[in-house]
Design a protein around this motif. Structure first.
Motif, short mmCIF file in Angstrom:
data_model
loop_
_atom_site.label_atom_id
_atom_site.label_comp_id
_atom_site.label_asym_id
_atom_site.label_seq_id
_atom_site.Cartn_x
_atom_site.Cartn_y
_atom_site.Cartn_z
N THR A 107 0.81 -1.21 0.00
CA THR A 107 0.00 0.00 0.00
C THR A 107 0.85 1.26 0.00
N TRP A 108 0.68 2.06 -1.04
CA TRP A 108 1.24 3.40 -1.12
C TRP A 108 0.14 4.41 -0.85
N ASP A 109 0.52 5.66 -0.65
CA ASP A 109 -0.47 6.72 -0.55
C ASP A 109 -1.05 6.96 -1.94
N GLY A 110 -2.26 6.46 -2.19
CA GLY A 110 -2.90 6.63 -3.49
C GLY A 110 -3.02 5.37 -4.32
N LEU A 111 -2.41 4.26 -3.87
CA LEU A 111 -2.48 3.03 -4.67
C LEU A 111 -2.22 1.81 -3.81
N ARG A 112 -2.89 0.71 -4.16
CA ARG A 112 -2.69 -0.56 -3.48
C ARG A 112 -2.50 -1.67 -4.52
N VAL A 113 -1.45 -2.45 -4.36
CA VAL A 113 -1.20 -3.61 -5.22
C VAL A 113 -1.58 -4.86 -4.45
N THR A 114 -2.38 -5.72 -5.05
CA THR A 114 -2.69 -7.02 -4.47
C THR A 114 -2.00 -8.08 -5.33
N ALA A 115 -1.13 -8.86 -4.70
CA ALA A 115 -0.31 -9.82 -5.44
C ALA A 115 -0.41 -11.21 -4.82
N ASP A 116 -0.20 -12.20 -5.65
CA ASP A 116 -0.13 -13.59 -5.21
C ASP A 116 1.29 -13.83 -4.70
N SER A 117 1.42 -14.16 -3.42
CA SER A 117 2.75 -14.33 -2.83
C SER A 117 3.53 -15.48 -3.47
N THR A 118 2.82 -16.41 -4.14
CA THR A 118 3.51 -17.51 -4.81
C THR A 118 3.99 -17.12 -6.21
N GLY A 119 3.47 -16.02 -6.72
CA GLY A 119 3.83 -15.57 -8.06
C GLY A 119 3.14 -16.33 -9.17
N GLU A 120 2.20 -17.19 -8.82
CA GLU A 120 1.55 -18.03 -9.83
C GLU A 120 0.41 -17.31 -10.55
N ASN A 121 -0.17 -16.31 -9.91
CA ASN A 121 -1.32 -15.61 -10.50
C ASN A 121 -1.01 -14.12 -10.67
N PRO A 122 -1.70 -13.47 -11.61
CA PRO A 122 -1.45 -12.05 -11.84
C PRO A 122 -1.86 -11.21 -10.63
N SER A 123 -1.25 -10.05 -10.52
CA SER A 123 -1.63 -9.08 -9.49
C SER A 123 -2.67 -8.12 -10.07
N TRP A 124 -3.19 -7.25 -9.22
CA TRP A 124 -4.06 -6.17 -9.68
C TRP A 124 -3.86 -4.97 -8.78
N ILE A 125 -4.33 -3.82 -9.25
CA ILE A 125 -4.15 -2.60 -8.47
C ILE A 125 -5.48 -1.92 -8.21
N THR A 126 -5.51 -1.17 -7.13
CA THR A 126 -6.63 -0.31 -6.81
C THR A 126 -6.07 1.09 -6.60
N VAL A 127 -6.47 2.02 -7.45
CA VAL A 127 -6.00 3.40 -7.35
C VAL A 127 -6.98 4.16 -6.45
#
Length: 218
Positions: A107-127
């Motif tokens: 989490t940054w100020d203005g954005l959040r990245v949701t990621a798979d800790s295993t790296g097997e699936n794509p991530s996505w962002i919420t602005v």
């Protein structure tokens, strides 16, 4: 008549040459002025900018442009660290009952990245803001958190389901792209799509999610 003018022009030119050759001493002859030296123009300044697409993020500054896709979470996080100078510590996401995703958020100020800790699936962002740690962020159409419903409709945004009116819906989609081997849950019989999802409070954009889709059941 025109041919008779030629000797006159030749004589006139000869007279000018003789006059130039007999310039009185002490009278300085005119010398060609040296051409002004050219000063290299300064390179235009490039303001840092993040751009959200269906595929990932693009970051542009004075050093050039860098791209990272949602399929490569490590590259995406590295891009954001370069853009902001910061990489927040990940926080584990609690799984929903019956699911085990091993997700984590940054989490940054203005954005959040949701990621798979295993790296097997794509991530996505919420602005969640118009800037990410001070760096402006927008879609390719120039839409940001704080844009209006009218801005979205002018870019051909649409309500997520047919029963909703895009003039009043709390969520609007933009830029749909079909994903092979998926089935839309909102339009049965159609191929599923990914799109940019805009959350609105009244007529103002409060969040942008990329990518969103209409074929996942959670």
């Amino acid at each position: 008549m025109r041919r008779r003018l030629l000797p006159v022009l030749v004589l006139a030119a000869s007279a000018l040459v003789l006059t130039a050759c007999t310039t009185p001493s002490g009278v300085p002859s005119s010398a060609p002025s040296s051409a002004p030296s050219s000063t290299p123009s300064a390179e235009p300044e490039v303001d840092p900018q993040l751009v959200v697409t269906l595929d990932g993020l693009t970051f542009t500054d004075e050093t050039g442009t860098t791209e990272a896709t949602f399929d490569d979470s490590d590259a995406l996080l590295a891009l954001l660290e370069t853009a902001t100078g910061d990489l927040p510590a990940p926080e584990a996401v609690e799984d929903m009952p019956g699911y085990e995703f091993k997700l984590e958020t940054y989490t940054w100020d203005g954005l959040r990245v949701t990621a798979d800790s295993t790296g097997e699936n794509p991530s996505w962002i919420t602005v969640t803001g118009a800037e990410v740690d001070g760096v402006p962020i927008a879609t390719e159409e120039g839409l940001t958190v704080g844009s209006t419903r009218a801005d979205l409709l002018a870019a051909d945004a649409w309500a997520l389901v047919d029963s909703e009116d895009s003039a009043t819906a709390a969520y609007l989609g933009l830029g749909g792209r079909e994903v092979p081997d998926t089935q839309s849950l909102t339009h049965p019989g159609s191929v599923g799509i990914i799109f940019l999802l805009f959350s609105l409070d009244g007529d103002e954009v409060t969040q942008i999610m990329s990518p969103s889709n209409d074929f996942s059941d959670i």
